[in-house]
Motif scaffolding. Structure first.
Motif: not given
Length: 606
Positions: A227-237, A308-318
């Protein structure tokens, strides 16, 4: 991390910035001891950078009283030629904040984004769009053998990587005149898998953007950025799916314990906040593992082989690249909250790519003529109008199966609800926003010279914390001569400045500063008054009309206007409507060699 020889240190109060002092000093209560060093890409000490050669900025923050690391600082940094700077170091943090993410030409922002573009004739181009404002700035165009894998960015190496059919990897530094350089074999066999943010896998070998490698118990089938890290502005891991349906999460700390999904799983997504791992297998069932042992299987309205998971981590798209249907899944419950079926012309096409920005998903269709914006909050509520099409250009046919991605989740675009859509037929990348109209305006995109583009990756080279209190970034400077490096934690925190001498030819030119003032509302719009000043602040005469590009740094709004000369000197532009917030103002004109006009910003208030 190996730090190079100390070049300069500063100790600054968090209440206000001070001029830097050589060496280290006990500091002030509540202050921070800042140690700045330079190194090459192998972390070897570097006294003088070389123009056109990437190098690293290493920053160490320590509490002056306890010597403990100062963590979780959101540092920004930029480098400006001393002869072009128009302010003191103590003003730099405030000036950068007012300008947002857009800095004057001739300034290198350590947090800027660059794009690597792979073309169908083997050409790779490197584009610095954000600092050209009016048009794309091509840092380099390199002829290479045709590479079947997607291009990927290595932020820590300030470059891009491609691989051929045999798995040989080649790196391109994000610098003018760059040439391919071979990278070591990662030891795997078979096809190379990459993510846009620098993870790669071949066979049972996984390599992270910092070149650390892992051996997995089975060959890798899929890599998906975590998921997207809003503080760093990028995807981590990265979430990793291996043959046999086993899932892992890899990051700088290593590999997570394995999680077993369906044996024929085709894709994976990891949701750390929910401690959940989602698996698709091409059927109409979704498998979810919460924690270590809670497992559910949820029905899907349509078969899916991608998740695919949203950056906020609450919804995903199949979804599936063979279908025009997708399912919106609530992460907390694993249940489908809405089914979306694009079953009306001209949108009745299979999906090609999915990307996210804050509160929205963006769906690229097979023919790449439309991007469908899916409002995730509306989708959660089941609103039937959640999907809205935005036309990008004409249909694109005959795309090779390895082409893509054509939607880029930009690190700076997430908060502004924007992704980049690459249209191969027009050789143009368009920003598409959550609130875009039903078509993109050509002036809002940037053209990419070269053959037809097949894919794109973003390189974000901002200062990131790599160990407690240790921050780093990579960059490259285009010219030699004296420069000033500025590292800031923002207004009211601290700002550190360091003079550096860059080896290489100095491009001497006359630089004028464009200044603007809000002339207030008029009968036919709003007036903007402009002047050109030299480095001493003396107003300069410019008798011709001045074509300008105006761009909102908050909303993505952009306009082209002509400023007319005024009898008493200066120019005036009339704009029909200006959005509130910070507006970038830049000259939209090629100037004679040796002359430059720096853009500026205007704050529009109600």
């Amino acid at each position: 991390m190996r730090l190079s020889r100390l070049i300069a240190g500063v100790v600054l109060s968090v209440a206000a910035a001070q001029a830097p002092a050589q060496g280290l000093d006990p500091g002030f209560d509540g202050g921070a001891r800042v140690q700045i060093t330079l190194a090459d890409l192998d972390d070897q000490p570097l006294a003088r950078p070389v123009a056109g050669t990437p190098f690293r900025i290493l920053v160490r923050l320590r509490d002056p009283a306890s010597e403990r690391p100062v963590t979780d600082e959101h540092l920004s940094g930029w480098i400006r030629p001393v002869e072009r700077s128009n302010g003191e170091c103590r003003d730099a943090a405030r000036a950068n904040t007012l300008a947002g993410d857009s800095l004057p030409r001739g300034t290198t922002d350590l947090g800027r984004s660059l794009y690597g573009v792979r073309h169908d004739d083997g050409t790779v181009s490197i584009v610095d769009w954000e600092h050209s404002l009016a048009s794309a700035n091509m840092l380099a165009m390199v002829r290479m053998p045709q590479m079947p894998t997607a291009i990927t960015a290595l932020p820590d190496d300030f470059g891009f990587v491609l691989a051929d059919d045999a798995g040989a990897r080649f790196a391109l530094d994000a610098a003018a005149g760059t040439q391919p350089r071979a990278l070591p074999d990662i030891g795997g066999t078979g096809a190379m898998l990459v993510t846009p943010d620098g993870w790669m896998a071949q066979g049972d070998r996984l390599i992270d953007p910092d070149r650390a490698s892992f051996t997995l118990p089975a060959p890798v089938l899929a890599l998906r950025p975590a998921l997207f890290d809003a503080d760093l502005g990028r995807f981590m891991g990265v979430a990793v799916l291996t043959q046999g349906g086993t899932g892992f999460v890899a990051d700088g700390a290593g590999l997570s314990p394995p999680v077993q999904g369906p044996p024929d799983a085709t894709d994976i997504a990891h949701l750390p906040d929910a401690r959940a791992m989602f698996f698709t297998d091409g059927s109409d069932r979704l498998s979810v593992v919460y924690g270590a042992d809670r497992r559910i299987t949820a029905p899907l309205p349509a078969p899916a082989d991608r998740i695919s998971a949203s950056p906020e981590g609450d919804l995903a798209l199949a979804w599936s690249q063979q279908s025009s249907a997708l399912s919106v899944v609530d992460v907390a419950t694993g249940q489908v909250v809405q089914a979306v079926h694009l079953n009306r012309a001209p949108l009745d096409q299979p999906l090609r790519d999915i990307a996210f920005a804050e509160g929205a998903a963006f769906l690229a269709l097979r023919d790449l003529d439309f991007v469908v914006v899916l409002d995730l909050e509306q989708a959660r509520r089941g609103a039937p109008a959640a999907a809205r099409p935005v036309r990008i250009g004409p249909k694109v046919a005959d795309m090779p199966p390895d082409a893509g991605p054509f939607l880029i989740q930009t690190t700076r675009g997430h908060a502004s609800q924007t992704v980049l859509a690459l249209h191969p037929g027009l050789s143009t990348a368009f920003p598409v926003k959550r609130d875009s109209g039903n078509a993109t305006a050509p002036m809002n995109g940037f053209r990419i010279r070269g053959a037809r583009p097949l894919g794109m990756a973003e390189l974000s080279a901002g200062l990131t914390e790599t160990a407690p209190g240790d921050y780093r970034a990579a960059t490259v400077l285009a010219q030699g001569g004296p420069h000033e490096l500025i590292v800031s934690a923002g207004p009211g925190r601290f700002t550190a400045c360091l003079q550096i001498e860059v080896q290489g030819p100095v491009q001497s030119q006359m630089v004028l500063q464009l200044t603007v003032h809000d002339g207030g509302p008029m009968q036919d719009g709003r007036a903007i008054d402009l002047q050109l000043l030299d480095r001493r602040g003396t107003a300069q005469s410019w008798p011709a009309r001045m074509p300008l590009i105006l761009q909102s740094l908050q909303t993505g709004w952009r306009e082209q206007v002509l400023a007319q000369p005024m009898p008493d000197g200066g120019h005036r532009a009339i704009v029909a409507s200006l959005p509130q917030g910070i507006i970038s103002v830049a000259l939209d004109q090629s100037l004679p060699r040796g002359l430059a006009i720096n853009p500026t910003t205007l704050e529009v208030t109600p």
